[in-house]
Design a protein around this motif. Structure first.
Motif, PDB file in Angstrom:
ATOM      1  N   ILE A  99       7.892  -3.260   7.669  1.00 44.17           N
ATOM      2  CA  ILE A  99       8.527  -2.204   6.881  1.00 44.17           C
ATOM      3  C   ILE A  99       8.758  -2.662   5.442  1.00 44.17           C
ATOM      4  O   ILE A  99       9.187  -3.788   5.186  1.00 44.17           O
ATOM      5  CB  ILE A  99       9.879  -1.816   7.521  1.00 44.17           C
ATOM      6  CG1 ILE A  99       9.698  -1.400   8.984  1.00 44.17           C
ATOM      7  CG2 ILE A  99      10.564  -0.708   6.728  1.00 44.17           C
ATOM      8  CD1 ILE A  99       8.801  -0.202   9.198  1.00 44.17           C
ATOM      9  N   CYS A 100       8.484  -1.759   4.509  1.00 40.66           N
ATOM     10  CA  CYS A 100       8.665  -2.027   3.076  1.00 40.66           C
ATOM     11  C   CYS A 100      10.156  -1.980   2.728  1.00 40.66           C
ATOM     12  O   CYS A 100      10.858  -1.058   3.132  1.00 40.66           O
ATOM     13  CB  CYS A 100       7.917  -0.963   2.295  1.00 40.66           C
ATOM     14  SG  CYS A 100       8.202  -1.016   0.518  1.00 40.66           S
ATOM     15  N   GLN A 101      10.627  -2.962   1.986  1.00 45.36           N
ATOM     16  CA  GLN A 101      12.032  -2.996   1.594  1.00 45.36           C
ATOM     17  C   GLN A 101      12.314  -2.105   0.388  1.00 45.36           C
ATOM     18  O   GLN A 101      13.453  -1.963  -0.025  1.00 45.36           O
ATOM     19  CB  GLN A 101      12.446  -4.440   1.291  1.00 45.36           C
ATOM     20  CG  GLN A 101      12.480  -5.307   2.531  1.00 45.36           C
ATOM     21  CD  GLN A 101      13.580  -4.876   3.494  1.00 45.36           C
ATOM     22  OE1 GLN A 101      14.695  -5.347   3.437  1.00 45.36           O
ATOM     23  NE2 GLN A 101      13.246  -3.939   4.372  1.00 45.36           N
ATOM     24  N   HIS A 102      11.281  -1.533  -0.182  1.00 45.11           N
ATOM     25  CA  HIS A 102      11.485  -0.643  -1.324  1.00 45.11           C
ATOM     26  C   HIS A 102      11.532   0.827  -0.904  1.00 45.11           C
ATOM     27  O   HIS A 102      12.469   1.531  -1.233  1.00 45.11           O
ATOM     28  CB  HIS A 102      10.386  -0.866  -2.375  1.00 45.11           C
ATOM     29  CG  HIS A 102      10.396  -2.257  -2.943  1.00 45.11           C
ATOM     30  ND1 HIS A 102       9.650  -3.282  -2.397  1.00 45.11           N
ATOM     31  CD2 HIS A 102      11.095  -2.796  -3.969  1.00 45.11           C
ATOM     32  CE1 HIS A 102       9.884  -4.403  -3.083  1.00 45.11           C
ATOM     33  NE2 HIS A 102      10.747  -4.133  -4.041  1.00 45.11           N
ATOM     34  N   CYS A 103      10.526   1.268  -0.145  1.00 45.39           N
ATOM     35  CA  CYS A 103      10.477   2.696   0.204  1.00 45.39           C
ATOM     36  C   CYS A 103      10.880   2.963   1.646  1.00 45.39           C
ATOM     37  O   CYS A 103      11.097   4.106   2.024  1.00 45.39           O
ATOM     38  CB  CYS A 103       9.091   3.272  -0.078  1.00 45.39           C
ATOM     39  SG  CYS A 103       7.805   2.700   1.041  1.00 45.39           S
ATOM     40  N   GLY A 104      10.960   1.910   2.478  1.00 48.92           N
ATOM     41  CA  GLY A 104      11.378   2.100   3.868  1.00 48.92           C
ATOM     42  C   GLY A 104      10.265   2.573   4.794  1.00 48.92           C
ATOM     43  O   GLY A 104      10.483   2.808   5.974  1.00 48.92           O
ATOM     44  N   ALA A 121       0.824  -1.215   0.000  1.00 51.32           N
ATOM     45  CA  ALA A 121       0.000   0.000   0.000  1.00 51.32           C
ATOM     46  C   ALA A 121       0.856   1.262   0.000  1.00 51.32           C
ATOM     47  O   ALA A 121       0.458   2.296  -0.528  1.00 51.32           O
ATOM     48  CB  ALA A 121      -0.926  -0.009   1.214  1.00 51.32           C
ATOM     49  N   CYS A 122       2.065   1.158   0.587  1.00 53.06           N
ATOM     50  CA  CYS A 122       2.907   2.356   0.738  1.00 53.06           C
ATOM     51  C   CYS A 122       3.393   2.917  -0.595  1.00 53.06           C
ATOM     52  O   CYS A 122       3.337   4.119  -0.822  1.00 53.06           O
ATOM     53  CB  CYS A 122       4.100   2.023   1.632  1.00 53.06           C
ATOM     54  SG  CYS A 122       4.879   0.452   1.249  1.00 53.06           S
ATOM     55  N   CYS A 123       3.883   2.053  -1.492  1.00 51.56           N
ATOM     56  CA  CYS A 123       4.514   2.575  -2.715  1.00 51.56           C
ATOM     57  C   CYS A 123       4.173   1.738  -3.953  1.00 51.56           C
ATOM     58  O   CYS A 123       4.728   1.966  -5.021  1.00 51.56           O
ATOM     59  CB  CYS A 123       6.030   2.629  -2.529  1.00 51.56           C
ATOM     60  SG  CYS A 123       6.762   0.988  -2.297  1.00 51.56           S
ATOM     61  N   ARG A 124       3.257   0.768  -3.770  1.00 54.70           N
ATOM     62  CA  ARG A 124       2.785  -0.081  -4.876  1.00 54.70           C
ATOM     63  C   ARG A 124       3.843  -1.011  -5.450  1.00 54.70           C
ATOM     64  O   ARG A 124       3.673  -1.581  -6.522  1.00 54.70           O
ATOM     65  CB  ARG A 124       2.123   0.771  -5.973  1.00 54.70           C
ATOM     66  CG  ARG A 124       0.897   1.486  -5.444  1.00 54.70           C
ATOM     67  CD  ARG A 124       0.278   2.405  -6.461  1.00 54.70           C
ATOM     68  NE  ARG A 124      -0.101   1.699  -7.687  1.00 54.70           N
ATOM     69  CZ  ARG A 124      -0.369   2.317  -8.840  1.00 54.70           C
ATOM     70  NH1 ARG A 124      -0.271   3.637  -8.910  1.00 54.70           N
ATOM     71  NH2 ARG A 124      -0.700   1.633  -9.902  1.00 54.70           N
TER      72      ARG A 124
HETATM   73 ZN   LIG Z   1       6.843   0.856   0.052  1.00 53.34          ZN
END
Ligand SMILES: [Zn+2]
Length: 202
Positions: A102-107, A82-85
């Motif tokens: 925590i998202c590994q793409h956007c943090g 949901a954070c950064c798709r």
């Molecule tokens: Zn993200």
């Protein structure tokens, strides 16, 4: 959150990142999609070299908006974060109650604690509540330190306790998360108590 702040190691990773800067978007997208497929179905230490490399290139992909360009198909098992798709590749940390996964793409927070599956919420909460007071030993004020017989011993004991708790997170909590997510990464260190990945035996 403390565990995501920049360390000397992060700076070295940034240096590595510059070596990949010339990758074009399509190559990067294909590499990420292929890597997610290879990571799938397993629980990974955050310190694992494959995860380190994935995070490095994943963040680069995020900065360039590669997932939004739909250059490569997302592996089918992954849902969209949901954070950064980007594909949802969640990191479990000791801040699970406050920051969720925590998202590994956007943090950013990819899944808030309240939105976790019910089956894992109570176990994760119990674990985090056991973890917090032991971790807190690293942040005791001078006055608190003086109240114990030997603060160095207290610190050592806390570090050993955290090593055991992190091993438990990997062995007991991660399988619960794996029922809902195709891949999990867990933070295998606690810098405040000087617990390093190699200190945690599984
Ligand atoms: Zn993200």
């Amino acid at each position: 959150m403390g565990s995501m702040s920049e360390s000397p190691l992060d700076r070295v990773w940034k240096e590595y990142g510059r070596e990949f800067a010339s990758l074009d978007d399509l190559t990067l997208a294909r590499w990420m999609a292929q890597s997610l497929g290879q990571l799938q179905g397993r629980v990974w230490r955050m310190s694992h070299p494959l995860i380190g490399l994935y995070r490095l290139l994943g963040q680069m992909g995020h900065d360039r908006g590669v997932w939004l360009k739909r250059l490569a198909a997302m592996p089918a098992q992954y849902s969209e974060a949901a954070c950064c798709r980007a594909p949802l590749l969640p990191l479990f940390t000791r801040d699970i109650l406050e920051s969720g996964l925590i998202c590994q793409h956007c943090g950013e927070t990819a899944v808030a604690f309240e939105d976790l599956p019910d089956e894992v919420k109570s176990s994760a909460k119990a674990w985090a509540e056991e973890y917090a007071p032991i971790h807190e030993v690293a942040h005791w004020e001078e006055s608190q330190r003086k109240r114990c017989a030997n603060y160095d011993d207290e610190f050592e004991q806390a570090a050993r306790g955290i090593e055991r708790l992190l091993a438990r997170a990997s062995k007991e909590l991660m399988p619960l998360f794996m029922e809902s997510y195709p891949t999990m990464v867990w933070e295998d260190h606690d810098e405040c108590l000087e617990v390093r990945p190699e200190d945690i035996e599984l």
